[in-house]
Write a protein that holds these residues in place. Structure first.
Motif, mmCIF file in Angstrom:
data_model
loop_
_atom_site.group_PDB
_atom_site.id
_atom_site.type_symbol
_atom_site.label_atom_id
_atom_site.label_comp_id
_atom_site.label_asym_id
_atom_site.label_seq_id
_atom_site.Cartn_x
_atom_site.Cartn_y
_atom_site.Cartn_z
ATOM 1 N N UNK A 189 0.830 -1.183 0.000
ATOM 2 C CA UNK A 189 0.000 0.000 0.000
ATOM 3 C C UNK A 189 0.880 1.254 0.000
ATOM 4 N N UNK A 190 1.972 1.202 0.736
ATOM 5 C CA UNK A 190 2.879 2.343 0.765
ATOM 6 C C UNK A 190 3.546 2.588 -0.572
ATOM 7 N N UNK A 191 3.802 1.505 -1.311
ATOM 8 C CA UNK A 191 4.442 1.641 -2.622
ATOM 9 C C UNK A 191 3.556 2.425 -3.581
ATOM 10 N N UNK A 192 2.306 2.031 -3.685
ATOM 11 C CA UNK A 192 1.387 2.657 -4.628
ATOM 12 C C UNK A 192 1.131 4.118 -4.272
ATOM 13 N N UNK A 193 0.850 4.373 -3.020
ATOM 14 C CA UNK A 193 0.565 5.748 -2.591
ATOM 15 C C UNK A 193 1.780 6.644 -2.784
ATOM 16 N N UNK A 194 2.945 6.148 -2.421
ATOM 17 C CA UNK A 194 4.153 6.955 -2.557
ATOM 18 C C UNK A 194 4.510 7.178 -4.024
ATOM 19 N N UNK A 195 4.374 6.148 -4.836
ATOM 20 C CA UNK A 195 4.681 6.297 -6.258
ATOM 21 C C UNK A 195 3.794 7.360 -6.890
ATOM 22 N N UNK A 196 2.513 7.287 -6.651
ATOM 23 C CA UNK A 196 1.570 8.234 -7.244
ATOM 24 C C UNK A 196 1.846 9.657 -6.763
ATOM 25 N N UNK A 197 2.067 9.806 -5.467
ATOM 26 C CA UNK A 197 2.325 11.134 -4.907
ATOM 27 C C UNK A 197 3.658 11.697 -5.430
ATOM 28 N N UNK A 198 4.680 10.876 -5.458
ATOM 29 C CA UNK A 198 5.997 11.338 -5.914
ATOM 30 C C UNK A 198 5.955 11.732 -7.392
ATOM 31 N N UNK A 199 5.279 10.956 -8.208
ATOM 32 C CA UNK A 199 5.198 11.280 -9.629
ATOM 33 C C UNK A 199 4.439 12.589 -9.847
ATOM 34 N N UNK A 200 3.338 12.750 -9.124
ATOM 35 C CA UNK A 200 2.582 13.995 -9.233
ATOM 36 C C UNK A 200 3.433 15.184 -8.782
ATOM 37 N N UNK A 201 4.200 15.019 -7.703
ATOM 38 C CA UNK A 201 5.073 16.086 -7.205
ATOM 39 C C UNK A 201 6.122 16.462 -8.243
ATOM 40 N N UNK A 202 6.759 15.455 -8.836
ATOM 41 C CA UNK A 202 7.808 15.698 -9.824
ATOM 42 C C UNK A 202 7.253 16.426 -11.038
ATOM 43 N N UNK A 203 6.098 16.030 -11.511
ATOM 44 C CA UNK A 203 5.510 16.650 -12.698
ATOM 45 C C UNK A 203 4.973 18.047 -12.384
ATOM 46 N N UNK A 204 4.261 18.213 -11.276
ATOM 47 C CA UNK A 204 3.671 19.510 -10.940
ATOM 48 C C UNK A 204 4.724 20.571 -10.636
ATOM 49 N N UNK A 205 5.832 20.182 -10.039
ATOM 50 C CA UNK A 205 6.895 21.137 -9.730
ATOM 51 C C UNK A 205 7.897 21.275 -10.861
ATOM 52 N N UNK A 206 7.574 20.742 -12.008
ATOM 53 C CA UNK A 206 8.367 20.843 -13.226
ATOM 54 C C UNK A 206 9.811 20.378 -13.033
ATOM 55 N N UNK A 207 9.984 19.398 -12.160
ATOM 56 C CA UNK A 207 11.299 18.782 -12.014
ATOM 57 C C UNK A 207 11.578 17.946 -13.259
ATOM 58 N N UNK A 208 10.527 17.347 -13.764
ATOM 59 C CA UNK A 208 10.600 16.554 -14.986
ATOM 60 C C UNK A 208 9.209 16.506 -15.591
ATOM 61 N N UNK A 209 9.153 16.282 -16.895
ATOM 62 C CA UNK A 209 7.861 16.090 -17.535
ATOM 63 C C UNK A 209 7.343 14.696 -17.225
ATOM 64 N N UNK A 210 6.185 14.376 -17.734
ATOM 65 C CA UNK A 210 5.608 13.039 -17.521
ATOM 66 C C UNK A 210 6.291 12.068 -18.495
#
Length: 105
Positions: free
Chosen positions: A1-22
């Motif tokens: 459960x921690x894997x899925x939640x963290x993956x989704x949150x981290x990916x959204x953070x990276x994309x929204x803060x323009x650290x990287x594109x999708x």
């Protein structure tokens, strides 16, 4: 459960803060963080499970731990809280690449 939640949150953070594109870089960064969270969450249970499985009866046929909770309490009491994360880096080294392969493919 921690894997899925963290993956989704981290990916959204990276994309929204323009650290990287999708793209593959966002998936890689999110996978690394997902592996880290999985390791942090699972390591204490793995340590307790391993100690329970490896315990041997003493000369009087007494076992060291009577339950998982007893094992956890005795481990923390005798070795400190950090002892529940023994083997953290090897576990992360195993889960990190697995998370990458899982989430990217």
């Amino acid at each position: 459960m921690g894997e899925l939640a963290c993956y989704d949150h981290a990916k959204r953070f990276v994309v929204q803060n323009q650290i990287s594109g999708d793209n593959i870089y966002a998936h890689t960064q999110a996978s690394i963080m997902s592996g880290l969270s999985a390791t942090v969450l699972s390591c204490p249970a793995d340590v307790v499970k391993t100690r329970m499985m490896n315990q041997v009866a003493s000369k009087e046929n007494k076992i060291m731990y009577t339950s998982s909770y007893d094992c956890q309490v005795k481990t923390v009491r005798n070795e400190g809280l950090r002892s529940l994360w023994k083997g953290f880096f090897p576990t992360w080294a195993r889960l990190g690449p697995w998370q990458f392969v899982f989430w990217v493919s």
